[in-house]
Design an enzyme around this catalytic site. Structure first.
Site, PDB file in Angstrom:
ATOM      1  CD  GLU A  54      57.672  29.973  46.199  1.00 39.81           C
ATOM      2  OE1 GLU A  54      57.654  29.182  45.248  1.00 39.81           O
ATOM      3  OE2 GLU A  54      56.709  30.729  46.475  1.00 39.81           O
ATOM      4  CD  GLU A  85      54.036  31.576  44.660  1.00 37.08           C
ATOM      5  OE1 GLU A  85      53.020  31.649  45.388  1.00 37.08           O
ATOM      6  OE2 GLU A  85      54.650  30.510  44.482  1.00 37.08           O
ATOM      7  CD  GLN A 107      60.092  26.877  42.889  1.00 39.59           C
ATOM      8  OE1 GLN A 107      59.007  26.394  43.190  1.00 39.59           O
ATOM      9  NE2 GLN A 107      61.146  26.785  43.673  1.00 39.59           N
ATOM     10  CG  PHE A 111      53.914  28.887  40.529  1.00 43.52           C
ATOM     11  CD1 PHE A 111      52.801  28.168  40.093  1.00 43.52           C
ATOM     12  CD2 PHE A 111      55.088  28.194  40.766  1.00 43.52           C
ATOM     13  CE1 PHE A 111      52.868  26.786  39.890  1.00 43.52           C
ATOM     14  CE2 PHE A 111      55.160  26.812  40.569  1.00 43.52           C
ATOM     15  CZ  PHE A 111      54.054  26.113  40.126  1.00 43.52           C
ATOM     16  N   PRO A 114      49.471  34.930  42.117  1.00 45.11           N
ATOM     17  CG  PRO A 114      49.760  33.167  43.606  1.00 45.11           C
ATOM     18  CD  PRO A 114      49.950  33.550  42.167  1.00 45.11           C
ATOM     19  CG  HIS A 154      55.651  23.862  36.240  1.00 42.73           C
ATOM     20  ND1 HIS A 154      54.455  23.592  36.848  1.00 42.73           N
ATOM     21  CD2 HIS A 154      56.596  23.774  37.207  1.00 42.73           C
ATOM     22  CE1 HIS A 154      54.665  23.325  38.133  1.00 42.73           C
ATOM     23  NE2 HIS A 154      55.953  23.440  38.383  1.00 42.73           N
TER      24      HIS A 154
END
Lengths: 350, 373
Positions: A54, A85, A107, A111, A114, A154
């Site tokens: 991404e 993802e 990213q 994440f 998935p 994050h």
């Protein structure tokens, strides 16, 4: 092999020099610049290497790790993918099967969820379930860890989850030199490598001079950062810097042997065993939650192999067994120099 | 501002040979010759015979769980025949054995797989396919990736991937379709709509009138076809594969078929299926309709069928013997195939065949007694 002048084109903004003593071409960069440089060099030497993820193309990635790569190598080597993802991981598995050397980027580590199924149930298993007929050589790049005041999900440190998965290798360098050598090694590896990049040390205030020409650092080798004989401190990722800071707070008579694991899986048992057999004391430091973290595995290895050498119980300084808090509390959550120094002091006094 | 139509679409349904083996001559033009139909019919019967035997192997305790392919052979054979062996990739689920064998997978490998031996997945050199895939709907992404690689490498090769109606509920299905369409990869998405995902009927799986229409959202050519009609399946598959090969991007095919058997040997479909429905679909069996067609054409007879059944029995016996003749793999294999190079800890586990550490190293401090094996 292209010479230093040609390579300089990959990132002309970086300062370069030839080391007078060794004659080695050197480049001055931080960790993220080392990664970008390595990606460019690897794409240049092997046309099977493609980057996908991404925002990795035109935008150069949210951390700019792929900055300039699409401009240089074109949009058939560096792909801005749909926001997907599992799609990134699953098509990367297919690209590898089809003869490419994909470098998917997820990213942020938060994440990975998935993509977990494709990484664990496919990428990691293909060699074994096809008895070697199908292999998945790919390097999954993922920024990892806390400390940069990022939003929710994050800032996690999930390395133990993936170290528990046979068929995967897990790497987490924390210096520009190690990042460059390990990324090149990961791309040479015939198996899937999860390449965690500690985002807290992507851009430290000081840059390092590292060799510009291609070199590799073997996956599975820890690094003794400082030699010592009082206590072994083991860490990886951004926490290594907290440990180094802690060493400055200790009395001078405590001589710390600091080990940066660099590779999370496979574990370099020999290096840590040798060190703890010498020092008899050990503190393990990591950002991830304490329970069932990598520290548990390392401590077990040490009690298996250093039982009669130990002068104190192996200690773990880790993230708490809580959900990683939002950033107002993240520096309290993450192991810091004070907590590390305290653990070292207690181990010495035991 | 007047409301305008932003998008309209329709889904075509194709049948060339009906349940009684009667052809629509016009649609049948340029599909399969009678000689090809004759050959593929015999192949279909052999695949059916092996499938029935596989069921019996499980029942008699000679094989583990097995998902029968019975009733879906036309979908596998028609599409498999349209793909180029050794060039195009097959990315299967587990109900298209006939296509895999056609493309060079030794028949006994499928039995070996269900006998609990990974060597059944050891795709031979030069055979382009991935092994059977257990997690539903995850393999389509590999097909997209493989065909993407073919495109990047400028190889004129296509990937055709198989999955059921239930798999189209998985997120990976949609991600694979979206990637394929976005990057215009040479991929053929072949859905075997066999009406049942274990016990859940298609109507409870989705509210869409067709599965085929899901592809409309990804801007890809899509069609519904009688999946038990060999000629129709071949025709739409050939079109989709050649379009992909020519750079026309991905396509979607919904082959409407029926799972005549249970989901697997561990399942009992009588718990959830109306026997009348099964009976009705037995009448649409692809084997029966091809036999009717060939008999009407004077190309087939009861005598020929008897001879074929005998030959199939011999073949099946050989396949079973091949699978059962393969000795249990050495335990060392599980260590040797985890990574290209065995890491140190794994090497120790392999050497000692245990995971505890005491005694691993003769010089290990703390050993009170000498360890002997």
């Amino acid at each position: 092999m292209s010479n230093a002048t040609e390579q300089a084109v990959f990132n002309p903004k970086l300062r370069r020099r030839v080391d007078e003593g060794s004659g080695v071409n050197q480049v001055e960069c931080n960790l993220v610049e080392a990664i970008t440089l390595t990606l460019a060099q690897e794409m240049d030497r092997d046309e099977r290497v493609v980057c996908l993820g991404e925002d990795v193309g035109l935008n150069g990635g949210v951390f700019r790790a792929t900055d300039g790569l699409q401009a240089r190598f074109g949009d058939q080597r560096v792909f801005d993918t749909p926001l997907s993802e599992s799609g990134i991981m699953g098509t990367a598995v297919g690209l590898a099967m089809g003869g490419m050397r994909p470098i998917p980027e997820i990213q942020f580590e938060g994440f990975m969820g998935p993509a977990y199924d494709q990484l664990v149930n496919h990428a990691a298993r293909y060699r074994t379930r096809s008895r070697g007929a199908i292999t998945i050589p790919m390097v999954v790049r993922v920024p990892v860890g806390g400390g940069i005041h990022a939003p929710e999900l994050h800032s996690d440190s999930p390395e133990a989850i993936y170290a528990h998965q046979p068929g995967l290798k897990v790497v987490m360098p924390c210096t520009p030199y190690d990042a460059k050598g390990l990324l090149a090694a990961a791309l040479e590896d015939p198996d899937p490598v999860l390449f965690f990049e500690p985002k807290r040390v992507y851009r430290l205030p000081t840059r390092d001079w590292i060799p510009e020409d291609r070199y590799t650092i073997p996956i599975g080798q820890a690094k003794v950062v400082t030699e010592g004989d009082s206590v072994t401190v083991i860490s990886w990722g951004a926490s290594v810097y907290q440990c180094l800071e802690a060493m400055d707070q200790l009395p001078e008579d405590i001589s710390v042997e600091m080990i940066d694991m660099r590779t999370i899986s496979p574990i370099d048992k020999d290096t840590i065993i040798a060190s703890v057999q010498k020092t008899g004391r050990c503190v393990i430091v990591h950002e991830a939650p304490k329970t069932a973290g990598m520290g548990a595995e390392l401590a077990t290895i040490l009690q298996e192999h250093c039982f009669l050498y130990l002068k104190a119980p192996v200690q773990r300084v880790a993230g708490f067994d809580t959900i990683m808090p939002y950033y107002k509390l993240e520096l309290e959550y993450l192991p810091n120099a004070k907590r590390v120094a305290e653990a070292i002091t207690q181990v010495m006094a035991y | 501002m007047p409301i305008r139509t932003a998008y309209t679409a329709k889904i075509d349904y194709l049948q060339i040979m009906d349940e009684n083996g009667v052809l629509d001559e016009k649609l049948a033009k340029d599909t399969l010759t009678d000689a090809e139909v004759l050959e593929l019919y015999q192949y279909m019967c052999r695949c059916r015979a092996l499938d029935e035997t596989a069921f019996k192997l499980q029942r008699s305790g000679r094989m583990g769980t097995y998902p029968q392919n019975k009733g879906q052979e036309a979908a596998a054979i028609g599409s498999g025949y349209a793909a180029k062996r050794g060039v195009d990739w097959l990315v299967p689920c587990y109900r298209e054995n006939a296509a895999l064998w056609m493309h060079g997978l030794p028949m006994h490998y499928v039995l070996l797989h269900w006998m609990g031996d990974e060597r059944g997945n050891q795709i031979p050199e030069g055979v382009r396919m991935t092994p059977l895939c257990i997690p539903i709907g995850t393999q389509m992404l590999h097909a997209t990736g493989i065909s993407w690689a073919m495109k990047l490498r400028k190889e004129p090769a296509v990937a055709i991937t198989y999955f059921g109606d239930g798999a189209t509920s998985e997120g990976d299905f949609h991600e694979a379709m979206n990637f394929a369409s976005t990057f215009q990869t040479p991929t053929v998405f072949f859905c075997q709509n066999n009406h049942w995902a274990i016990s859940v009927p298609r109507e409870s799986q989705m509210n869409s009138e067709t599965v085929a229409q899901k592809a409309l959202a990804y801007g890809m050519p899509t069609v519904q076809v009688d999946g038990n009609d060999l000629l129709a399946v071949y025709k739409v598959s050939k079109e989709a594969i050649e379009r992909a090969r020519a750079g026309g991007g991905p396509s979607f095919i919904e082959a409407v078929t029926y799972r005549l058997a249970d989901h697997t040997t561990a399942d009992d479909a009588r718990r959830y299926r109306d026997p009348k429905e099964v009976e009705a679909w037995q009448g649409k069996d692809p084997v029966i309709r091809l036999r009717k067609y060939l008999t009407a054409k004077g190309l087939w007879s009861d005598e020929k069928q008897t001879a074929l059944d005998e030959a199939a029995k011999t073949m099946v016996t050989e396949v079973v013997r091949a699978a059962e003749g393969i000795a249990k793999p050495p335990l060392a294999d599980i260590f040797d195939y985890t990574y290209a190079t065995v890491p140190a800890e794994l090497e120790t586990q392999k050497r000692t065949m245990r995971t505890h550490s005491l005694g691993q190293n003769p010089e290990q401090v703390g050993l009170q007694t000498e360890w002997t094996s």
